[in-house]
Scaffold this motif. Sequence first.
Motif, mmCIF file in Angstrom:
data_model
loop_
_atom_site.group_PDB
_atom_site.id
_atom_site.type_symbol
_atom_site.label_atom_id
_atom_site.label_comp_id
_atom_site.label_asym_id
_atom_site.label_seq_id
_atom_site.Cartn_x
_atom_site.Cartn_y
_atom_site.Cartn_z
ATOM 1 N N HIS A 117 0.811 -1.215 0.000
ATOM 2 C CA HIS A 117 0.000 0.000 0.000
ATOM 3 C C HIS A 117 0.842 1.261 0.000
ATOM 4 O O HIS A 117 0.375 2.314 -0.380
ATOM 5 C CB HIS A 117 -0.934 -0.002 1.210
ATOM 6 C CG HIS A 117 -2.011 -1.036 1.103
ATOM 7 N ND1 HIS A 117 -3.126 -0.867 0.330
ATOM 8 C CD2 HIS A 117 -2.117 -2.268 1.635
ATOM 9 C CE1 HIS A 117 -3.889 -1.943 0.401
ATOM 10 N NE2 HIS A 117 -3.300 -2.811 1.192
ATOM 11 N N GLY A 177 1.266 6.634 3.492
ATOM 12 C CA GLY A 177 0.211 7.607 3.298
ATOM 13 C C GLY A 177 0.775 9.021 3.298
ATOM 14 O O GLY A 177 1.940 9.243 3.596
ATOM 15 N N GLU A 181 1.787 3.914 11.860
ATOM 16 C CA GLU A 181 0.992 3.977 10.633
ATOM 17 C C GLU A 181 0.460 2.611 10.216
ATOM 18 O O GLU A 181 -0.710 2.479 9.845
ATOM 19 C CB GLU A 181 1.834 4.584 9.507
ATOM 20 C CG GLU A 181 1.059 4.778 8.220
ATOM 21 C CD GLU A 181 1.863 5.499 7.153
ATOM 22 O OE1 GLU A 181 1.457 5.421 5.969
ATOM 23 O OE2 GLU A 181 2.882 6.134 7.489
ATOM 24 N N THR A 182 1.308 1.603 10.253
ATOM 25 C CA THR A 182 0.878 0.259 9.827
ATOM 26 C C THR A 182 -0.277 -0.233 10.675
ATOM 27 O O THR A 182 -1.279 -0.753 10.168
ATOM 28 C CB THR A 182 2.059 -0.728 9.909
ATOM 29 O OG1 THR A 182 3.117 -0.271 9.072
ATOM 30 C CG2 THR A 182 1.638 -2.125 9.475
ATOM 31 N N TYR A 229 -3.535 1.978 10.136
ATOM 32 C CA TYR A 229 -4.150 1.691 8.843
ATOM 33 C C TYR A 229 -4.934 0.378 8.888
ATOM 34 O O TYR A 229 -6.075 0.301 8.420
ATOM 35 C CB TYR A 229 -3.075 1.639 7.767
ATOM 36 C CG TYR A 229 -3.568 1.133 6.431
ATOM 37 C CD1 TYR A 229 -4.548 1.820 5.717
ATOM 38 C CD2 TYR A 229 -3.050 -0.039 5.883
ATOM 39 C CE1 TYR A 229 -5.000 1.348 4.497
ATOM 40 C CE2 TYR A 229 -3.494 -0.509 4.654
ATOM 41 C CZ TYR A 229 -4.470 0.178 3.968
ATOM 42 O OH TYR A 229 -4.929 -0.291 2.766
ATOM 43 N N SER A 230 -4.329 -0.645 9.488
ATOM 44 C CA SER A 230 -5.021 -1.937 9.560
ATOM 45 C C SER A 230 -6.284 -1.838 10.408
ATOM 46 O O SER A 230 -7.316 -2.433 10.068
ATOM 47 C CB SER A 230 -4.092 -3.021 10.106
ATOM 48 O OG SER A 230 -3.794 -2.812 11.476
ATOM 49 N N ARG A 277 -9.053 0.010 8.469
ATOM 50 C CA ARG A 277 -9.651 -0.892 7.471
ATOM 51 C C ARG A 277 -10.621 -1.872 8.138
ATOM 52 O O ARG A 277 -11.717 -2.131 7.619
ATOM 53 C CB ARG A 277 -8.559 -1.670 6.739
ATOM 54 C CG ARG A 277 -7.749 -0.852 5.764
ATOM 55 C CD ARG A 277 -6.770 -1.724 5.003
ATOM 56 N NE ARG A 277 -7.460 -2.678 4.149
ATOM 57 C CZ ARG A 277 -6.886 -3.749 3.616
ATOM 58 N NH1 ARG A 277 -5.622 -4.025 3.859
ATOM 59 N NH2 ARG A 277 -7.570 -4.560 2.846
ATOM 60 N N ASP A 308 -9.586 3.714 0.413
ATOM 61 C CA ASP A 308 -8.462 3.045 1.052
ATOM 62 C C ASP A 308 -7.284 4.015 1.217
ATOM 63 O O ASP A 308 -6.591 4.000 2.233
ATOM 64 C CB ASP A 308 -8.041 1.832 0.230
ATOM 65 C CG ASP A 308 -7.094 0.931 0.992
ATOM 66 O OD1 ASP A 308 -7.529 0.274 1.950
ATOM 67 O OD2 ASP A 308 -5.906 0.901 0.638
ATOM 68 N N GLN A 309 -7.080 4.871 0.216
ATOM 69 C CA GLN A 309 -6.006 5.857 0.307
ATOM 70 C C GLN A 309 -6.285 6.883 1.407
ATOM 71 O O GLN A 309 -5.366 7.325 2.101
ATOM 72 C CB GLN A 309 -5.815 6.574 -1.032
ATOM 73 C CG GLN A 309 -4.592 7.493 -1.061
ATOM 74 C CD GLN A 309 -3.286 6.743 -0.824
ATOM 75 O OE1 GLN A 309 -2.993 5.769 -1.518
ATOM 76 N NE2 GLN A 309 -2.495 7.181 0.147
ATOM 77 N N LEU A 339 -7.788 6.279 4.177
ATOM 78 C CA LEU A 339 -7.448 5.605 5.434
ATOM 79 C C LEU A 339 -5.940 5.581 5.643
ATOM 80 O O LEU A 339 -5.455 5.795 6.765
ATOM 81 C CB LEU A 339 -8.003 4.176 5.441
ATOM 82 C CG LEU A 339 -9.515 4.016 5.300
ATOM 83 C CD1 LEU A 339 -9.898 2.541 5.426
ATOM 84 C CD2 LEU A 339 -10.274 4.853 6.316
ATOM 85 N N GLN A 340 -5.193 5.327 4.576
ATOM 86 C CA GLN A 340 -3.734 5.328 4.670
ATOM 87 C C GLN A 340 -3.222 6.719 5.039
ATOM 88 O O GLN A 340 -2.306 6.861 5.858
ATOM 89 C CB GLN A 340 -3.128 4.889 3.334
ATOM 90 C CG GLN A 340 -1.616 4.724 3.364
ATOM 91 C CD GLN A 340 -1.181 3.440 4.070
ATOM 92 O OE1 GLN A 340 -1.564 2.357 3.666
ATOM 93 N NE2 GLN A 340 -0.379 3.576 5.100
ATOM 94 N N ALA A 357 -3.910 7.424 8.708
ATOM 95 C CA ALA A 357 -2.943 6.702 9.541
ATOM 96 C C ALA A 357 -1.594 7.418 9.543
ATOM 97 O O ALA A 357 -0.940 7.539 10.584
ATOM 98 C CB ALA A 357 -2.788 5.270 9.037
#
Length: 202
Positions: free
Chosen positions: A19, A22, A58-59, A62-63, A66, A87-88, A90-91, A94
């Motif tokens: 991904h 972000g 961030e990881t 983001y999870s 989601r 989805d972007q 959300l990234q 994060a």
Amino acid sequence: MKRLIAGVVLGVGLTAMAHGAGDPNAGEQKAAVCTSCHGQGGAKPIMGNYPKLSGVGETYLYSQLRNIKSGERAIPEMTGLLDAMSDQDLQNLAAYFSSQEMVVNQADPELVDQGAALYRGGNMASGVPACAGCHNPQGKGNEPAGYPRLGGQNAQYVINQLKAYRAGERTSGNNASIMMDVASKLTDTEIEAVANYVSGLH
């Protein structure tokens, strides 16, 4: 257990690479809806049972975003808030919150010693591993593996989540099985002590 952890780390790492990072600036534009509960920059939630989002990772964030959007992790207060986000988006959210500084709380001095012993050394008698093994001795987490920063997190939030893992109520996410296993061996007293300890860890 070692194979399970290695698989989780690899899986999360591949997801993060797929991904990409972000955009914190774009995330800030989307974060206004979050401030009413989590505070400016996600640093000062209005209640102790809401998590701080600042600097958590961030990881991990983001999870979780989601999972919340998909309904895999049910949080009634967030119902519908992420539905219109891509989805972007959300990234980017994060990335924004992870770029903010975590404000450390004051740990309960009566629980610090017990909490520190559990966080750093676990409980060999009951099979509880040291929290520091995944979340870093200073509570900074492990970004590539998707383990969140715990240092400075609200104690009540940590208590609630550990009890949810222990009760089998929080089952979403790549690391859930590990946390459910750990939490199943923790007593209420241990949960309170370690949660208070991490709230002031820096």
